[in-house]
Design a protein around this motif. Structure first.
Motif, mmCIF file in Angstrom:
data_model
loop_
_atom_site.group_PDB
_atom_site.id
_atom_site.type_symbol
_atom_site.label_atom_id
_atom_site.label_comp_id
_atom_site.label_asym_id
_atom_site.label_seq_id
_atom_site.Cartn_x
_atom_site.Cartn_y
_atom_site.Cartn_z
ATOM 1 N N ASP A 332 55.167 74.376 -44.161
ATOM 2 C CA ASP A 332 55.621 72.985 -44.159
ATOM 3 C C ASP A 332 56.395 72.645 -42.889
ATOM 4 O O ASP A 332 56.267 71.543 -42.345
ATOM 5 C CB ASP A 332 56.479 72.720 -45.401
ATOM 6 N N VAL A 335 54.022 71.947 -40.030
ATOM 7 C CA VAL A 335 53.489 70.583 -40.030
ATOM 8 C C VAL A 335 54.505 69.621 -39.418
ATOM 9 O O VAL A 335 54.154 68.748 -38.615
ATOM 10 C CB VAL A 335 53.110 70.149 -41.461
ATOM 11 N N LYS A 339 54.349 67.312 -36.029
ATOM 12 C CA LYS A 339 54.644 65.862 -35.997
ATOM 13 C C LYS A 339 55.607 65.529 -34.858
ATOM 14 O O LYS A 339 55.392 64.567 -34.107
ATOM 15 C CB LYS A 339 55.242 65.434 -37.338
ATOM 16 N N GLU A 355 49.443 72.617 -53.244
ATOM 17 C CA GLU A 355 50.212 71.631 -52.471
ATOM 18 C C GLU A 355 49.402 71.125 -51.278
ATOM 19 O O GLU A 355 49.406 69.921 -50.979
ATOM 20 C CB GLU A 355 51.523 72.254 -51.987
ATOM 21 N N THR A 356 48.681 72.037 -50.605
ATOM 22 C CA THR A 356 47.875 71.638 -49.449
ATOM 23 C C THR A 356 46.680 70.812 -49.891
ATOM 24 O O THR A 356 46.326 69.806 -49.258
ATOM 25 C CB THR A 356 47.403 72.887 -48.688
ATOM 26 N N GLN A 358 46.492 68.903 -52.426
ATOM 27 C CA GLN A 358 46.942 67.571 -52.802
ATOM 28 C C GLN A 358 47.174 66.685 -51.581
ATOM 29 O O GLN A 358 46.884 65.484 -51.608
ATOM 30 C CB GLN A 358 48.239 67.680 -53.629
ATOM 31 N N GLN A 359 47.668 67.261 -50.480
ATOM 32 C CA GLN A 359 47.830 66.486 -49.248
ATOM 33 C C GLN A 359 46.474 66.015 -48.724
ATOM 34 O O GLN A 359 46.359 64.905 -48.179
ATOM 35 C CB GLN A 359 48.534 67.339 -48.186
ATOM 36 N N LEU A 362 45.333 63.102 -50.891
ATOM 37 C CA LEU A 362 46.063 61.865 -50.572
ATOM 38 C C LEU A 362 45.681 61.304 -49.204
ATOM 39 O O LEU A 362 46.136 60.228 -48.833
ATOM 40 C CB LEU A 362 47.570 62.129 -50.610
ATOM 41 N N ARG A 364 46.473 62.637 -46.316
ATOM 42 C CA ARG A 364 47.459 62.949 -45.276
ATOM 43 C C ARG A 364 46.985 64.075 -44.372
ATOM 44 O O ARG A 364 47.397 64.150 -43.220
ATOM 45 C CB ARG A 364 48.789 63.330 -45.934
ATOM 46 N N TYR A 365 46.190 64.986 -44.919
ATOM 47 C CA TYR A 365 45.597 66.064 -44.128
ATOM 48 C C TYR A 365 44.092 65.857 -44.087
ATOM 49 O O TYR A 365 43.479 65.453 -45.089
ATOM 50 C CB TYR A 365 45.849 67.442 -44.749
ATOM 51 N N PRO A 628 52.894 69.907 -56.802
ATOM 52 C CA PRO A 628 53.374 68.923 -55.818
ATOM 53 C C PRO A 628 53.647 67.534 -56.394
ATOM 54 O O PRO A 628 53.801 66.582 -55.639
ATOM 55 C CB PRO A 628 52.206 68.865 -54.837
ATOM 56 N N ARG A 689 59.079 63.061 -57.806
ATOM 57 C CA ARG A 689 58.729 63.255 -56.404
ATOM 58 C C ARG A 689 59.464 62.281 -55.480
ATOM 59 O O ARG A 689 59.863 62.641 -54.364
ATOM 60 C CB ARG A 689 57.216 63.064 -56.231
#
Length: 722
Positions: A332, A335, A339, A355-356, A358-359, A362, A364-365, A628, A689
């Motif tokens: 994390d 990442v 950024k 967790e990855t 799910q990103q 969404l 984001r990845y 997550p 969250r």
């Protein structure tokens, strides 16, 4: 600047203001030596707006800075990362900054050392040890201690050769430049899938933009060769690359693959380096000379001058979570560094964490997939062995079918791997007369028997003691019995079944350095090992084309306990170790010994339906509001005095704030109620969250006053619930 705000390396203090003496020039990021009482401490000049001070001091009361280190200042992106890591993981900024300045000798001026090499002369008095030393040293050059280790002789033998004129001293600049990797050297032939994936990763490097990408490929699909193309592009552009690996033992095999691709080794960074090696690496990284650095999670905080790419290999690995000091997760934080640096981040894994995933879901990845193995290699067939229906023979741990297939592989001169994630010979030793169990005096944990070293050892604090002849409780002799298997016990069983087989035990006890890992790889590639018995150390990163059989001795072991990630970890671990089989032209086979062959995780492993397993696990997490989809934070209270620990834990629990969307459970004695001589209590914070749980905990604990004998630690996003 006439005055400077300095973050000094003292976690108990915040930033302090100092006067900049005449003739000294500093800027944000400058590394300085500052006085604190009678001491002199390292610190870094910081922008006041990012690091406010609790008390303003007039210019006339400021003490002057003593010196400025002759190294480049820490970059703005790294300073922002320090602030973010400290805020997110509720750690003192100075504790995070200490990881950036992890080689204090690197801040000193130019230095040289004397290394030694052979002159070609043979001394008049040539003892067997001297002859062995000269033969093994060959054309190598190094320090006396290094040459002694290479030759397997004492330092005195090497000094004797120097005195006799067989070795000569050479003055070496310890900051000599590293060789530059060649992006055109050893360019591979990629498959269509690899080429398409590599083109996407290269485009992100060329654009020099923040772009987190999951490189999701089955074991043996060539993920390393694929992301090497992105590394090559960063080299062409003159930008630096970090490659994070989860285990120090993986470093040496990786260095070999890197050398084959780029013509030289990258800069290595891990705990096994000498102080001079760390100094040289740190200075090369800070100057921008080191274009590619490969290392453990701590390499993430080094002061790269021109970062262009971050790669987290085996990104699902839980060893990327730091359990001591600053409780950060390197995946994390990587990442976030990407950024701040505006550079791409590649998370490479055959079994990505939920967790990855799910990103990715969404948006984001990004995700790049490699669905098949490279070349003619096929994924191995996986078969369960029901230990209830077909148990091993009495007193044995290997089922009959697994024994038969081991015999077949030996006949065909193929290699096999037996996996059991338990070091030592047996996890518990007890007295059959009185029932006494050997427990660590410093921890609430059983002592593990290690027959190779004839010791009982605690795997939590490192306490060791010899195995006694008699029970310390009832004094009965020859009454101690080992309960349960460890890898050493499995190796003993293999030796009894196949006395002609060459067996190797691979654990952190036997492979503790990159050099040991390289020796193991060399023996495997030379066919000097028939059967490997190993822990999770052999589940990743290794490529042995002649290894065609994997046997998982106890697949249920990782499912024990109340860890929310138990099923996911078991799936990842067994899927990874299964991937060691059939990586060449010969087909691979995997046998999984289990008492629950119909369990969801076992069925997913056998059928290969990873998506269905992950979907079910993800939904279970969503229903429970677990990561997550929710937030966890652990509060661990410890003290050498049990009453103080208990009283402090009650104080923390009784003052827990009532916040909508947050629940606090505990305090309760930790599963490991004593660790390294400290009594421990735990509280668990569970929040939705969207809640900024760090601010809540910071205000909550900041208003409490507890005994100086107690220690209160916070673990945000915990992976260890012991």
């Amino acid at each position: 600047m006439s005055r400077a705000r300095v973050l000094i390396l003292n976690s108990a203090l915040g930033p302090l203001d100092y006067r900049v003496p005449h003739g000294m020039t500093v800027e944000p990021g400058s590394i300085v030596v500052a006085p604190l009482g009678p001491r002199q401490l390292l610190g870094v000049v910081w922008e006041p707006e990012y690091m406010p001070s609790e008390a303003e001091v007039g210019d006339n009361r400021l003490r002057p800075l003593l010196a400025r280190a002759d190294v480049p200042p820490l970059g703005e992106a790294l300073r922002r990362l320090v602030e973010w890591t400290a805020a997110y993981y509720l750690a003192p900024p100075a504790a995070v900054l200490r990881m950036c300045l992890s080689s204090t000798s690197a801040l000193e001026g130019a230095r040289s050392v004397t290394e030694y090499r052979a002159t070609g002369d043979v001394p008049d008095r040539l003892t067997p040890q001297r002859a062995q030393a000269l033969e093994r040293i060959g054309d190598r050059q190094g320090l006396i201690r290094e040459l002694a280790m290479t030759a397997d002789v004492s330092d005195a033998v090497i000094r004797g050769l120097v005195k006799a004129g067989a070795l000569e001293g050479v003055e070496v600049d310890i900051d000599s430049p590293f060789p530059l990797p060649d992006p055109a050297y050893g360019a591979p032939v990629l498959s269509d899938d690899q080429r398409a994936a590599a083109d996407r990763l290269v485009a992100d490097v060329t654009a020099h933009r923040f772009a987190p990408t999951l490189l999701d490929g089955v074991t043996g699909s060539g993920k390393t060769e694929t992301y090497f193309e992105a590394v090559a592009e960063a080299i062409r552009l003159g930008r630096q690359t970090i490659v994070l690996l989860p285990e120090i033992a993986l470093t040496e095999p990786f260095l070999k693959r890197f050398h084959d691709r780029f013509g030289c080794e990258p800069v290595a960074w891990h705990s096994g380096l000498r102080s001079t090696q760390r100094r040289r690496a740190w200075r090369a990284i800070a100057s921008g000379e080191a274009l590619v650095t490969v290392g453990a999670r701590s390499a993430l905080f080094l002061p790269y001058r021109n970062l262009g790419l971050i790669v987290v290999d085996e990104a699902h690995e839980t060893s990327f979570k730091q359990e001591d000091g600053v409780h950060y997760h390197a995946r994390d934080v990587a990442v976030m560094r990407g950024k701040f640096e505006s550079c791409p981040v590649i998370l490479a894994s055959a079994t990505p964490a939920i967790e990855t995933r799910q990103q990715v879901a969404l948006g984001r990845y990004a995700e790049v997939q490699l669905p098949g193995r490279y070349g003619p290699a096929e994924l191995p067939t996986i078969e369960p062995i029901d230990l209830i229906a077909t148990p091993p023979e009495r007193g044995r741990w290997l089922a009959p079918k697994l024994v038969r297939m081991l015999a077949e592989r030996l006949e065909r001169r193929e290699q096999s791997l037996l996996f059991l994630n338990r070091r030592g010979y047996a996890p518990l030793t007890l007295c059959r007369t009185c029932g006494h169990r050997f427990q660590c005096p410093n921890c609430t944990a059983w002592m593990v028997e290690h027959r190779l070293t004839r010791r009982l050892a605690c795997h939590h604090c490192g306490h060791v003691e010899p195995v006694p002849r008699a029970c310390p409780e009832c004094q009965s002799e020859d009454s101690l019995v080992a309960c349960g298997p460890g890898v050493e016990r499995i190796a003993d069983e293999v030796a009894l079944l196949f006395p002609e087989a060459k067996t190797a035990v691979v654990t952190s006890d036997t492979i503790w350095s990159p050099a040991k890992a390289a020796e193991f790889v060399g023996r495997m590639e030379a066919g000097d090992i028939d059967i490997v018995v190993g822990t999770q150390l052999v589940t990743k990163g290794y490529h042995f084309p002649n290894l065609t059989l994997v046997g998982v001795v106890d697949a249920d072991l990782g499912l024990e306990g109340g860890d929310l990630r138990a099923a996911e970890r078991t799936f990842q671990q067994i899927r990874q170790v299964s991937g060691r089989a059939g990586r060449g032209e010969k087909p691979g086979h995997v046998l999984i010994q289990t008492h629950a062959p119909n369990a969801q995780v076992m069925q997913a492993l056998v059928t290969g339906e990873a998506d269905a397993f992950y979907e079910a696990e993800t939904e279970a997490r969503r229903d429970a509001g677990a990561p997550p989809f929710g937030r966890y934070a652990a509060i661990i209270v410890s003290s050498e005095d049990q009453a103080v620990a208990q009283e402090t834990a009650r104080l923390v629990g009784a003052s827990a704030p009532r916040v909508e969307g947050m629940a606090v459970y505990g305090p309760a004695p930790a599963p490991l109620a004593m660790l390294r001589g400290r009594h421990r209590y735990r509280l668990l914070v569970h929040a939705r969250r969207a809640l900024d749980v760090q601010d809540v905990i910071r205000d909550w604990l900041g208003g409490l006053d507890w005994s100086a004998k107690a220690r209160v630690a916070v673990d945000v996003d915990p992976y260890n619930f012991l």
